[in-house]
Write a protein that holds these residues in place. Structure first.
Motif, PDB file in Angstrom:
ATOM      1  N   ARG A 152       0.846  -1.193   0.000  1.00 39.50           N
ATOM      2  CA  ARG A 152       0.000   0.000   0.000  1.00 39.50           C
ATOM      3  C   ARG A 152       0.880   1.241   0.000  1.00 39.50           C
ATOM      4  O   ARG A 152       1.906   1.290   0.673  1.00 39.50           O
ATOM      5  N   THR A 153       0.465   2.257  -0.723  1.00 39.33           N
ATOM      6  CA  THR A 153       1.199   3.523  -0.735  1.00 39.33           C
ATOM      7  C   THR A 153       1.049   4.227   0.610  1.00 39.33           C
ATOM      8  O   THR A 153       0.259   3.817   1.460  1.00 39.33           O
ATOM      9  N   VAL A 154       1.801   5.306   0.777  1.00 39.96           N
ATOM     10  CA  VAL A 154       1.722   6.075   2.014  1.00 39.96           C
ATOM     11  C   VAL A 154       0.290   6.526   2.289  1.00 39.96           C
ATOM     12  O   VAL A 154      -0.238   6.339   3.391  1.00 39.96           O
ATOM     13  N   ILE A 155      -0.368   7.120   1.317  1.00 44.55           N
ATOM     14  CA  ILE A 155      -1.720   7.633   1.524  1.00 44.55           C
ATOM     15  C   ILE A 155      -2.691   6.499   1.855  1.00 44.55           C
ATOM     16  O   ILE A 155      -3.560   6.635   2.734  1.00 44.55           O
ATOM     17  N   LYS A 156      -2.520   5.349   1.218  1.00 41.03           N
ATOM     18  CA  LYS A 156      -3.413   4.222   1.496  1.00 41.03           C
ATOM     19  C   LYS A 156      -3.123   3.602   2.852  1.00 41.03           C
ATOM     20  O   LYS A 156      -4.034   3.098   3.528  1.00 41.03           O
ATOM     21  N   ASN A 157      -1.870   3.643   3.296  1.00 40.94           N
ATOM     22  CA  ASN A 157      -1.546   3.159   4.640  1.00 40.94           C
ATOM     23  C   ASN A 157      -2.181   4.033   5.709  1.00 40.94           C
ATOM     24  O   ASN A 157      -2.740   3.531   6.687  1.00 40.94           O
ATOM     25  N   VAL A 158      -2.093   5.361   5.553  1.00 39.29           N
ATOM     26  CA  VAL A 158      -2.618   6.229   6.615  1.00 39.29           C
ATOM     27  C   VAL A 158      -4.146   6.215   6.654  1.00 39.29           C
ATOM     28  O   VAL A 158      -4.738   6.511   7.698  1.00 39.29           O
ATOM     29  N   ALA A 192       3.454  16.920   7.890  1.00 41.28           N
ATOM     30  CA  ALA A 192       4.526  16.063   8.398  1.00 41.28           C
ATOM     31  C   ALA A 192       5.739  16.029   7.479  1.00 41.28           C
ATOM     32  O   ALA A 192       6.690  15.279   7.731  1.00 41.28           O
ATOM     33  N   GLY A 193       5.715  16.833   6.406  1.00 41.32           N
ATOM     34  CA  GLY A 193       6.830  16.843   5.468  1.00 41.32           C
ATOM     35  C   GLY A 193       6.836  15.664   4.530  1.00 41.32           C
ATOM     36  O   GLY A 193       7.877  15.309   3.953  1.00 41.32           O
ATOM     37  N   LEU A 194       5.671  15.049   4.350  1.00 41.85           N
ATOM     38  CA  LEU A 194       5.565  13.854   3.512  1.00 41.85           C
ATOM     39  C   LEU A 194       4.704  14.099   2.272  1.00 41.85           C
ATOM     40  O   LEU A 194       4.285  13.153   1.612  1.00 41.85           O
ATOM     41  N   GLY A 195       4.452  15.359   1.985  1.00 44.31           N
ATOM     42  CA  GLY A 195       3.583  15.673   0.852  1.00 44.31           C
ATOM     43  C   GLY A 195       4.101  15.179  -0.483  1.00 44.31           C
ATOM     44  O   GLY A 195       3.315  14.887  -1.391  1.00 44.31           O
ATOM     45  N   ASP A 196       5.429  15.048  -0.604  1.00 46.25           N
ATOM     46  CA  ASP A 196       6.008  14.613  -1.877  1.00 46.25           C
ATOM     47  C   ASP A 196       6.045  13.097  -2.030  1.00 46.25           C
ATOM     48  O   ASP A 196       6.419  12.601  -3.102  1.00 46.25           O
ATOM     49  N   VAL A 197       5.691  12.372  -0.963  1.00 44.93           N
ATOM     50  CA  VAL A 197       5.824  10.905  -1.030  1.00 44.93           C
ATOM     51  C   VAL A 197       4.505  10.194  -0.753  1.00 44.93           C
ATOM     52  O   VAL A 197       4.498   9.005  -0.410  1.00 44.93           O
ATOM     53  N   ILE A 198       3.389  10.881  -0.912  1.00 45.35           N
ATOM     54  CA  ILE A 198       2.114  10.249  -0.555  1.00 45.35           C
ATOM     55  C   ILE A 198       1.808   9.030  -1.429  1.00 45.35           C
ATOM     56  O   ILE A 198       1.053   8.144  -1.009  1.00 45.35           O
ATOM     57  N   HIS A 199       2.395   8.971  -2.614  1.00 42.51           N
ATOM     58  CA  HIS A 199       2.155   7.822  -3.492  1.00 42.51           C
ATOM     59  C   HIS A 199       3.342   6.859  -3.519  1.00 42.51           C
ATOM     60  O   HIS A 199       3.377   5.933  -4.329  1.00 42.51           O
ATOM     61  N   GLN A 256       7.854   6.054  10.603  1.00 41.67           N
ATOM     62  CA  GLN A 256       7.222   6.283  11.889  1.00 41.67           C
ATOM     63  C   GLN A 256       6.209   7.435  11.818  1.00 41.67           C
ATOM     64  O   GLN A 256       5.168   7.399  12.470  1.00 41.67           O
ATOM     65  N   ARG A 257       6.512   8.456  11.044  1.00 43.68           N
ATOM     66  CA  ARG A 257       5.553   9.554  10.873  1.00 43.68           C
ATOM     67  C   ARG A 257       4.288   9.063  10.181  1.00 43.68           C
ATOM     68  O   ARG A 257       3.173   9.446  10.552  1.00 43.68           O
ATOM     69  N   VAL A 258       4.457   8.211   9.174  1.00 41.89           N
ATOM     70  CA  VAL A 258       3.293   7.642   8.488  1.00 41.89           C
ATOM     71  C   VAL A 258       2.460   6.821   9.473  1.00 41.89           C
ATOM     72  O   VAL A 258       1.225   6.939   9.515  1.00 41.89           O
ATOM     73  N   ALA A 259       3.124   5.999  10.292  1.00 42.38           N
ATOM     74  CA  ALA A 259       2.404   5.157  11.251  1.00 42.38           C
ATOM     75  C   ALA A 259       1.658   6.006  12.278  1.00 42.38           C
ATOM     76  O   ALA A 259       0.523   5.690  12.668  1.00 42.38           O
ATOM     77  N   PHE A 260       2.283   7.106  12.724  1.00 47.68           N
ATOM     78  CA  PHE A 260       1.620   7.968  13.700  1.00 47.68           C
ATOM     79  C   PHE A 260       0.404   8.646  13.085  1.00 47.68           C
ATOM     80  O   PHE A 260      -0.657   8.732  13.712  1.00 47.68           O
ATOM     81  N   ILE A 261       0.525   9.121  11.863  1.00 49.08           N
ATOM     82  CA  ILE A 261      -0.616   9.771  11.209  1.00 49.08           C
ATOM     83  C   ILE A 261      -1.738   8.766  10.992  1.00 49.08           C
ATOM     84  O   ILE A 261      -2.918   9.097  11.145  1.00 49.08           O
ATOM     85  N   ARG A 262      -1.388   7.525  10.657  1.00 56.82           N
ATOM     86  CA  ARG A 262      -2.420   6.487  10.518  1.00 56.82           C
ATOM     87  C   ARG A 262      -3.189   6.320  11.828  1.00 56.82           C
ATOM     88  O   ARG A 262      -4.416   6.250  11.824  1.00 56.82           O
TER      89      ARG A 262
END
Length: 241
Positions: free
Chosen positions: A85-91, A113-120, A132-138
């Protein structure tokens, strides 16, 4: 918010938790610290409904949730992202399981979170801190009002860990969900928390509850202050008794 009333748990002949009673208020950040093997992860499993206590009751927002699942969001030591799953789909996973997805809010939080360029992007393309930032936002996006964080930064190097602590506070202070946080780091507990619960061991009981005196917002300079070091010494003294 969360209330545990005289919760006890044994495995075979070994009693792990003995009459644990604690309270987490709405919007409060509470840390659990104690020796290894003091039952902190067992306590999380009980709150999450993965285990049933031998005695005692667990309430969330006035509703009994003893041995019931689906009432909390959880962030483990490892990010545990789904690699396909991509970042956006994980969160969005927590919301997806509840039958609703808020793409706009998820994208805004990832941008913050500074992840706007990697959401896909996929998890293998991210650094440890980014995962870890992705996991916290999820966890933050999940609809539950209580988050359990189980040593989420323990695998990170010291510099990344400090950055993640500051980042977590900056995000959490905007959303003010209730957090129960496991850590072995006294510095981390003092820097992040409103309240620290110190556990004993064999079996675990509550040795002391410490109200953290520092105002919010907090910054890295606090970690080097004389007051911070004095409170750290007080907690060490309690643990060592």
């Amino acid at each position: 918010m969360l209330e545990l009333r005289n919760v006890s748990k044994s495995f075979g002949q070994k009693q792990v938790l003995q009459e644990i009673s604690l309270h987490v208020a709405n919007g409060e950040f509470v840390s659990l610290i104690g020796p290894s093997g003091s039952g902190k992860s067992t306590l999380f499993s009980l709150i999450g409904g993965l285990l049933a206590p031998d005695a005692g009751d667990i309430y969330l927002n006035g509703e009994e949730i003893t041995n019931k699942r689906g009432f909390i969001s959880y962030m483990p030591q490892q990010a545990s992202l789904f690699p396909w799953r991509t970042v956006i789909k994980n969160v969005l996973l927590g919301q997806e399981l509840q039958g609703k997805k808020d793409h706009k809010r998820a994208e805004a939080m990832l941008e913050r979170a500074g992840l706007g360029d990697v959401i896909h992007a996929y998890p293998h393309e991210l650094s440890g801190g980014m995962k870890q930032r992705v996991a916290f936002i999820r966890a933050l996006l999940s609809p539950q009002s209580l988050m359990l964080l189980d040593e989420p930064f323990s695998a990170l190097d010291e510099f990344t860990r400090t950055d993640m602590q500051k980042w977590l506070l900056s995000i959490w202070e905007d959303y003010e969900q209730s957090i129960l946080f496991i850590t072995h780091s006294i510095d981390e507990a003092l820097f992040l928390s409103d309240k620290i619960i110190i556990l004993s061991v064999n079996p675990a009981g509550i040795k002391e509850v410490i109200k953290v005196p520092f105002n919010r917002p907090r910054d890295g300079d606090l970690l080097l202050s004389e007051e911070f070091l004095q409170w750290k010494k007080k907690i060490i003294d309690v643990i060592q008794v």
